[in-house]
Design a protein around this motif. Structure first.
Motif, mmCIF file in Angstrom:
data_model
loop_
_atom_site.group_PDB
_atom_site.id
_atom_site.type_symbol
_atom_site.label_atom_id
_atom_site.label_comp_id
_atom_site.label_asym_id
_atom_site.label_seq_id
_atom_site.Cartn_x
_atom_site.Cartn_y
_atom_site.Cartn_z
ATOM 1 N N ILE A 263 0.609 15.589 -9.427
ATOM 2 C CA ILE A 263 0.508 14.222 -9.951
ATOM 3 C C ILE A 263 0.169 13.279 -8.799
ATOM 4 C CG2 ILE A 263 1.706 12.367 -11.157
ATOM 5 C CD1 ILE A 263 3.587 14.503 -12.328
ATOM 6 N N LYS A 264 -0.824 12.441 -9.014
ATOM 7 C CA LYS A 264 -1.223 11.444 -8.016
ATOM 8 C C LYS A 264 -0.822 10.051 -8.505
ATOM 9 C CE LYS A 264 -5.321 9.691 -5.573
ATOM 10 N NZ LYS A 264 -6.795 9.837 -5.438
ATOM 11 N N VAL A 265 -0.105 9.321 -7.667
ATOM 12 C CA VAL A 265 0.298 7.950 -8.000
ATOM 13 C C VAL A 265 -0.367 6.998 -7.010
ATOM 14 C CG1 VAL A 265 2.210 6.323 -8.181
ATOM 15 C CG2 VAL A 265 2.509 8.688 -8.969
ATOM 16 N N THR A 266 -1.159 6.079 -7.526
ATOM 17 C CA THR A 266 -1.811 5.058 -6.700
ATOM 18 C C THR A 266 -1.121 3.724 -6.927
ATOM 19 O OG1 THR A 266 -3.931 6.219 -6.863
ATOM 20 C CG2 THR A 266 -3.985 3.919 -6.139
ATOM 21 N N VAL A 267 -0.470 3.232 -5.887
ATOM 22 C CA VAL A 267 0.254 1.962 -5.964
ATOM 23 C C VAL A 267 -0.663 0.847 -5.452
ATOM 24 C CG1 VAL A 267 2.246 0.650 -5.156
ATOM 25 C CG2 VAL A 267 2.470 3.118 -5.601
ATOM 26 N N THR A 268 -0.775 -0.201 -6.230
ATOM 27 C CA THR A 268 -1.605 -1.340 -5.839
ATOM 28 C C THR A 268 -0.727 -2.580 -5.683
ATOM 29 O OG1 THR A 268 -3.509 -0.447 -7.021
ATOM 30 C CG2 THR A 268 -3.566 -2.797 -6.460
ATOM 31 N N GLY A 269 -0.829 -3.191 -4.519
ATOM 32 C CA GLY A 269 -0.122 -4.440 -4.252
ATOM 33 C C GLY A 269 -1.123 -5.525 -3.893
ATOM 34 N N ARG A 270 -0.849 -6.243 -2.771
ATOM 35 C CA ARG A 270 -1.799 -7.260 -2.321
ATOM 36 C C ARG A 270 -1.739 -7.327 -0.800
ATOM 37 N NH1 ARG A 270 0.301 -12.249 -4.032
ATOM 38 N NH2 ARG A 270 -0.388 -11.770 -6.159
ATOM 39 N N ASP A 271 -2.891 -7.237 -0.162
ATOM 40 C CA ASP A 271 -2.964 -7.323 1.300
ATOM 41 C C ASP A 271 -2.551 -8.710 1.781
ATOM 42 O OD1 ASP A 271 -4.075 -4.697 1.933
ATOM 43 O OD2 ASP A 271 -5.886 -5.391 0.931
ATOM 44 N N ALA A 272 -1.918 -8.735 2.948
ATOM 45 C CA ALA A 272 -1.585 -10.017 3.583
ATOM 46 C C ALA A 272 -1.329 -9.769 5.058
ATOM 47 C CB ALA A 272 -0.358 -10.644 2.927
ATOM 48 N N HIS A 273 -1.455 -10.814 5.856
ATOM 49 C CA HIS A 273 -1.144 -10.687 7.278
ATOM 50 C C HIS A 273 0.362 -10.548 7.460
ATOM 51 C CE1 HIS A 273 -0.839 -11.626 11.567
ATOM 52 N NE2 HIS A 273 -2.122 -11.258 11.629
ATOM 53 N N GLY A 274 0.757 -9.793 8.488
ATOM 54 C CA GLY A 274 2.171 -9.562 8.729
ATOM 55 C C GLY A 274 2.970 -10.815 9.025
ATOM 56 N N SER A 275 2.290 -11.869 9.456
ATOM 57 C CA SER A 275 2.996 -13.128 9.745
ATOM 58 C C SER A 275 3.301 -13.922 8.489
ATOM 59 C CB SER A 275 2.145 -13.991 10.688
ATOM 60 O OG SER A 275 0.926 -14.348 10.044
ATOM 61 N N THR A 276 2.639 -13.555 7.362
ATOM 62 C CA THR A 276 2.878 -14.259 6.093
ATOM 63 C C THR A 276 3.101 -13.231 4.970
ATOM 64 O OG1 THR A 276 0.471 -14.354 5.750
ATOM 65 C CG2 THR A 276 1.541 -16.308 6.718
ATOM 66 N N PRO A 277 4.164 -12.443 5.080
ATOM 67 C CA PRO A 277 4.386 -11.376 4.097
ATOM 68 C C PRO A 277 4.578 -11.886 2.676
ATOM 69 C CG PRO A 277 6.349 -11.711 5.438
ATOM 70 C CD PRO A 277 5.250 -12.504 6.079
ATOM 71 N N GLU A 278 4.987 -13.165 2.536
ATOM 72 C CA GLU A 278 5.228 -13.708 1.201
ATOM 73 C C GLU A 278 3.937 -13.822 0.387
ATOM 74 O OE1 GLU A 278 4.209 -17.152 3.830
ATOM 75 O OE2 GLU A 278 5.413 -15.320 4.003
ATOM 76 N N ARG A 279 2.803 -13.773 1.064
ATOM 77 C CA ARG A 279 1.521 -13.851 0.373
ATOM 78 C C ARG A 279 1.048 -12.483 -0.144
ATOM 79 N NH1 ARG A 279 -1.922 -17.859 4.426
ATOM 80 N NH2 ARG A 279 -0.501 -19.677 4.260
ATOM 81 N N GLY A 280 1.721 -11.455 0.265
ATOM 82 C CA GLY A 280 1.312 -10.115 -0.116
ATOM 83 C C GLY A 280 2.285 -9.449 -1.073
ATOM 84 N N ILE A 281 1.912 -8.282 -1.511
ATOM 85 C CA ILE A 281 2.781 -7.382 -2.289
ATOM 86 C C ILE A 281 2.713 -6.037 -1.602
ATOM 87 C CG2 ILE A 281 3.173 -6.253 -4.509
ATOM 88 C CD1 ILE A 281 1.778 -8.642 -5.845
#
Length: 384
Positions: free
Chosen positions: A180-198
């Motif tokens: 089974i292959k699971v592909t998780v999709t979040g959102r890219d963001a810079h490490g200094s602003t993690p709140e902008r990412g998933i």
């Protein structure tokens, strides 16, 4: 068994061993098997990437199976006839094919005595879990219609894989196997602003931990099941929030209901956790094989047959094992059994087991496998 036939079996095994090929890409192996079958008086037919032919006559038909493919690993056995193509017969399929060729030769010589038909299945791509299905889809179980089937696999490098003994398992012999292959999709963001990412890696980590709980907390302790995250990858750099991650999961269990339950729960857990952390998870069932369950009445019959011609103590009843096997596809359609033939135990110097590049087998066991194929087929036709 004559010394001439024993030599033929071992010679065939060594020739096949030298030319190890993988998957469905078996041109030299198929050519060699077809050549030997023609020498024995058959008219072999290519089917679904493998080879089939029959001996005898009559409506009752028993199928005998051997797989032919190898593994894509460099051999390290040190044998004089070691394969040098970069592939390796480290699962014993060269032995299976040689034993069945020996059976084909012996059965052809006694064709007039057979009380029905024996059909041969020389199969590709067992290691891909696809060869049996391909031959079945191409019509293997018809013309003539197969009434029962029998397969044999060598075992070496175990504490009790004593040469020339036959290991018999009642009920479930091999677990199911699903990838089974699971592909998780979040959102890219810079490490200094993690709140902008998933963070897809964080989601994937939580999925891994939850899957470890699955077998421990949701499967009865008497059931033998495995859920394994064998591969995980994600992200692009150390200083950014990962927008994606991929997990590759193996699920193994003993029963059809447990298999369906675990596959469903993997999907529910992955998608549920991803949703909790504002991401998403796509779940793909890449391939799978049900558990191999031996036909109980047929197993009892064959144990009786083998006790008639093998030395006392040669037939041993053992528990099932963890690997999966695509002879299952035959077992799902006709009464069938699958047996293991001991071909060298650790105490006798055969220290490496299946899928190890240094695996060796005791070739003296191979004529026993041919005798099992021949005698059990003859006795089954006599009794049915």
């Amino acid at each position: 068994m004559s010394e001439e036939l024993k030599k033929e079996i071992i010679d065939n095994r060594r020739e096949l061993h030298k030319r190890a090929e993988i998957g469905f890409d078996l041109p030299e192996t198929r050519a060699y098997v077809a050549k030997k079958l023609r020498e024995y008086g058959y008219e072999p037919v290519e089917l679904g990437g493998g080879i089939t032919c029959t001996v005898g006559a009559g409506e009752k038909t028993i199928l005998l199976r051997a797989d032919m493919d190898a593994l894509p690993m460099k051999e390290e056995s040190g044998l004089d006839y070691a394969c040098e193509t970069g592939n390796c017969h480290s699962c014993g399929h060269d032995c299976h094919t040689a034993m069945l060729l020996g059976a084909a030769k012996a059965l052809k010589e006694m064709e007039g005595e057979l009380k029905g038909t024996v059909k041969f299945m020389f199969q590709p791509a067992e290691e891909l879990l696809g060869g049996a299905a391909a031959m079945i889809e191409a019509g293997l179980l018809e013309n003539p219609k197969v009434d029962a089937a029998f397969g044999l696999h060598v075992a070496a490098g175990l504490e009790d894989s004593y040469s020339g003994t036959v290991r018999c398992t009642h009920g479930t012999m091999n677990r199911s196997g699903d990838a089974i292959k699971v592909t998780v999709t979040g959102r890219d963001a810079h490490g200094s602003t993690p709140e902008r990412g998933i963070d897809a890696i964080s989601i994937a980590a939580r999925i891994v931990l939850a899957l470890e709980e699955l077998v421990a907390k949701e499967i009865p302790s008497k059931e033998d099941s495995v859920v394994l995250v064998g591969k995980i990858a994600g992200g692009t750099t150390c200083n950014s929030v990962a927008g994606n991650a991929v997990l590759e999961i193996s699920v193994r269990t003993e029963g059809h209901e447990e298999r369906a339950f675990l596959k469903r729960r993997v999907k529910e857990i992955a998608q549920g956790i991803a949703a909790v952390y504002r991401g998403s998870a796509e779940v793909e069932y890449q391939y799978g094989m049900p558990p191999l369950v031996n036909h109980e009445d047929m197993m009892n019959e064959f144990i009786g047959y083998m006790n008639e011609f093998l030395p006392e103590g040669s037939v041993r009843e053992v528990p099932g094992q963890g690997g999966c096997e695509d002879f299952t596809m035959v077992c799902e359609r006709v009464p069938a059994i699958f047996l293991m033939l001991g071909a060298g135990d650790k105490g006798s110097g055969y220290e490496y087991s299946m899928h190890h590049p240094s695996m060796r087998v005791d070739e003296n066991a191979l004529p026993v496998g041919t005798e099992v194929y021949v005698n059990c087929a003859v006795r089954w036709l006599e009794e049915h």
